[in-house]
Design an enzyme around this catalytic site. Sequence first.
Site, mmCIF file in Angstrom:
data_model
loop_
_atom_site.group_PDB
_atom_site.id
_atom_site.type_symbol
_atom_site.label_atom_id
_atom_site.label_comp_id
_atom_site.label_asym_id
_atom_site.label_seq_id
_atom_site.Cartn_x
_atom_site.Cartn_y
_atom_site.Cartn_z
ATOM 1 C CE1 TYR A 169 3.373 3.020 14.073
ATOM 2 C CE2 TYR A 169 0.960 2.249 14.112
ATOM 3 C CZ TYR A 169 1.992 2.426 13.298
ATOM 4 O OH TYR A 169 2.200 2.547 11.799
ATOM 5 C CG ASP B 111 3.192 9.126 -1.051
ATOM 6 O OD1 ASP B 111 3.553 10.039 -0.125
ATOM 7 O OD2 ASP B 111 3.631 7.600 -0.831
ATOM 8 C CD GLU C 277 -6.112 1.295 -6.735
ATOM 9 O OE1 GLU C 277 -6.003 2.242 -6.358
ATOM 10 O OE2 GLU C 277 -5.065 0.475 -7.195
ATOM 11 N NE ARG D 111 0.366 1.519 6.018
ATOM 12 C CZ ARG D 111 0.693 2.643 5.221
ATOM 13 N NH1 ARG D 111 0.194 3.192 4.262
ATOM 14 N NH2 ARG D 111 1.850 3.353 5.680
HETATM 15 C C1 LIG Z 1 7.109 2.270 6.261
HETATM 16 C C2 LIG Z 1 6.173 3.180 6.013
HETATM 17 C C3 LIG Z 1 5.502 3.862 7.206
HETATM 18 C C4 LIG Z 1 4.707 4.879 6.980
HETATM 19 N N1 LIG Z 1 3.997 5.237 8.187
HETATM 20 C C5 LIG Z 1 3.088 6.518 8.075
HETATM 21 C C6 LIG Z 1 2.661 6.975 9.066
HETATM 22 O O1 LIG Z 1 2.421 6.553 9.998
HETATM 23 N N2 LIG Z 1 1.548 8.041 9.063
HETATM 24 C C7 LIG Z 1 1.574 8.557 7.564
HETATM 25 O O2 LIG Z 1 0.940 9.687 7.688
HETATM 26 N N3 LIG Z 1 2.363 8.131 6.524
HETATM 27 C C8 LIG Z 1 3.223 6.913 6.711
HETATM 28 N N4 LIG Z 1 3.736 6.572 5.718
HETATM 29 C C9 LIG Z 1 3.377 7.348 4.341
HETATM 30 C C10 LIG Z 1 2.156 6.880 3.508
HETATM 31 O O3 LIG Z 1 2.148 5.383 3.592
HETATM 32 C C11 LIG Z 1 2.109 7.515 2.311
HETATM 33 O O4 LIG Z 1 2.573 8.579 2.184
HETATM 34 C C12 LIG Z 1 0.474 7.434 1.842
HETATM 35 O O5 LIG Z 1 0.170 6.037 1.821
HETATM 36 C C13 LIG Z 1 0.500 7.988 0.496
HETATM 37 O O6 LIG Z 1 -0.906 8.115 0.078
HETATM 38 P P1 LIG Z 1 -1.196 8.346 -1.484
HETATM 39 O O7 LIG Z 1 -2.727 8.368 -1.577
HETATM 40 O O8 LIG Z 1 -0.648 9.483 -1.862
HETATM 41 O O9 LIG Z 1 -0.573 7.177 -2.297
HETATM 42 P P2 LIG Z 1 -0.800 5.447 -2.143
HETATM 43 O O10 LIG Z 1 -0.918 5.247 -0.666
HETATM 44 O O11 LIG Z 1 0.474 5.099 -2.921
HETATM 45 O O12 LIG Z 1 -1.944 5.330 -3.106
HETATM 46 C C14 LIG Z 1 -1.839 5.368 -4.597
HETATM 47 C C15 LIG Z 1 -3.015 4.366 -5.193
HETATM 48 O O13 LIG Z 1 -2.982 4.775 -6.447
HETATM 49 C C16 LIG Z 1 -2.916 3.400 -7.255
HETATM 50 N N5 LIG Z 1 -2.240 3.522 -8.542
HETATM 51 C C17 LIG Z 1 -0.967 3.620 -8.820
HETATM 52 N N6 LIG Z 1 -0.921 4.029 -10.047
HETATM 53 C C18 LIG Z 1 -2.026 3.960 -10.753
HETATM 54 C C19 LIG Z 1 -2.402 3.973 -12.151
HETATM 55 N N7 LIG Z 1 -1.602 4.362 -13.043
HETATM 56 N N8 LIG Z 1 -3.834 4.098 -12.351
HETATM 57 C C20 LIG Z 1 -4.554 3.789 -11.353
HETATM 58 N N9 LIG Z 1 -4.338 3.712 -10.089
HETATM 59 C C21 LIG Z 1 -3.088 3.771 -9.499
HETATM 60 C C22 LIG Z 1 -2.343 2.431 -6.353
HETATM 61 O O14 LIG Z 1 -2.497 1.007 -6.492
HETATM 62 C C23 LIG Z 1 -2.930 3.108 -5.023
HETATM 63 O O15 LIG Z 1 -4.024 2.379 -4.698
HETATM 64 C C24 LIG Z 1 4.717 5.430 5.816
HETATM 65 C C25 LIG Z 1 5.056 4.898 4.572
HETATM 66 C C26 LIG Z 1 6.165 3.945 4.807
HETATM 67 C C27 LIG Z 1 6.895 3.707 3.551
#
Ligand SMILES: Cc1cc2nc3c(=O)[nH]c(=O)nc-3n(C[C@H](O)[C@H](O)[C@H](O)COP(=O)(O)OP(=O)(O)OC[C@H]3O[C@@H](n4cnc5c(N)ncnc54)[C@H](O)[C@@H]3O)c2cc1C
Length: 363
Positions: free
Chosen positions: A200, A273, A31, A98
């Site tokens: 919510y 994502d 991370e 979160r």
């Molecule tokens: C306003 C809003 C509301 C939302 N509400 C919901 C909801 O209610 N329900 C739902 O299911 N989804 C919701 N989402 C979507 C959700 O937040 C994301 O899809 C989700 O957090 C993606 O998770 P992830 O683990 O793929 O990526 P992320 O949460 O982006 O995690 C990526 C991690 O990788 C780390 N990282 C990045 N680059 C590097 C690197 N080069 N080296 C090491 N570490 C790195 C970052 O610091 C982070 O900790 C919402 C999004 C938004 C914007």
Amino acid sequence: MKRIAIVGAGIGGLTAAIALARQNVECVVFERHATLPDDATGIEISPNAAAELHALGVAFEDDAVRPHGREIRRWRDNSTLARTDLSRYAAPYYTVRRGALIAALKSASPVRFGRRCVAIRNDPAGVVLGFDDGTITRADAVVGADGLHSAVRGVFSRELPRYSGFVASHTVMPMDAARPLAAPDRVLTWLGPKRHCLAYPIDGGRRLTLVVVEPQATPTAQNPPRDSLTNFLGWHPAVRGLLGLAGRLHRRALYDRPPLQHWQHHRAVLIGDAAHPMLPFLAQGAAQAIEDAATLARCLTAPDPFARYEELRRPRLARIAEATRAALRTFHFPDGEDQRRRDRAMAASPPDALDWLYAHRPG
Ligand SMILES: Cc1cc2nc3c(=O)[nH]c(=O)nc-3n(C[C@H](O)[C@H](O)[C@H](O)COP(=O)(O)OP(=O)(O)OC[C@H]3O[C@@H](n4cnc5c(N)ncnc54)[C@H](O)[C@@H]3O)c2cc1C
């Protein structure tokens, strides 16, 4: 595969670490941040994702709320356009802070903090990851769970995230103040011209998350802190009242990316994502990251695990992308024929209309 490096300790990466460890794979999560922030905002965890977290033994229910229903309401008169009874699903629908969910996931995973991945290369024995502190690590494979601006995705493609034209502004407030205006046992979404708003409960019902999604010409435009209220002229007093209580909202520009041709290549695979960022209109980004992680782990015994994972996940994500595009178009109609047609369709939607999304169990 005996040792897998996971880049990113978000909801996707941490879930993958738990799921892969259950398949007896040694996992380390890298991370970039020095620690994981205790994010006070809320997130909805729909039954399709809750079922996976339960199966993995992730315990986050203490702080979470189990709303009875989701309601879509009309901006001007607060009338209910559609209602989903959330008790119809085998797994609960949760709304949770979160930070509480991340803490529950992290307690089960080894995380190396302060390690930003900047380079990945294949070598005959596996993959080599380079970090911005000059260190390297070797693994049999790498899972890119590093979010919208994924470095691992750079192995697959060079194109950049695209701005959607929308920003999401959010805040959290005490439920006691919000109670007359919101519903402590439901997820409420108000649809109106150009924008929508949702509210919510989180933190055992003690606090309310409020989110406003609205257009903004550029991702960085700075508006006055209470501009949302002037943008909500004519909206029902329940929405204006919540916005009035909110004070300063934290803005976040919303991005997505065009679909990638492949989410896996040699010994690298993308989840969450990093693979398929989406606009939050269906509240599914994190839920799909959880489904990805669980499916990936289940595919490890397949002859070509990463290809099998992609094959299983593609149709599901394509359908969600299509539904998100539809919501982007229909959520913000001005009053008129399109809006009336939409409202009639919502009112006529059957109780099982969202079963494809919430009752789904990935392969
Ligand atoms: C306003 C809003 C509301 C939302 N509400 C919901 C909801 O209610 N329900 C739902 O299911 N989804 C919701 N989402 C979507 C959700 O937040 C994301 O899809 C989700 O957090 C993606 O998770 P992830 O683990 O793929 O990526 P992320 O949460 O982006 O995690 C990526 C991690 O990788 C780390 N990282 C990045 N680059 C590097 C690197 N080069 N080296 C090491 N570490 C790195 C970052 O610091 C982070 O900790 C919402 C999004 C938004 C914007």
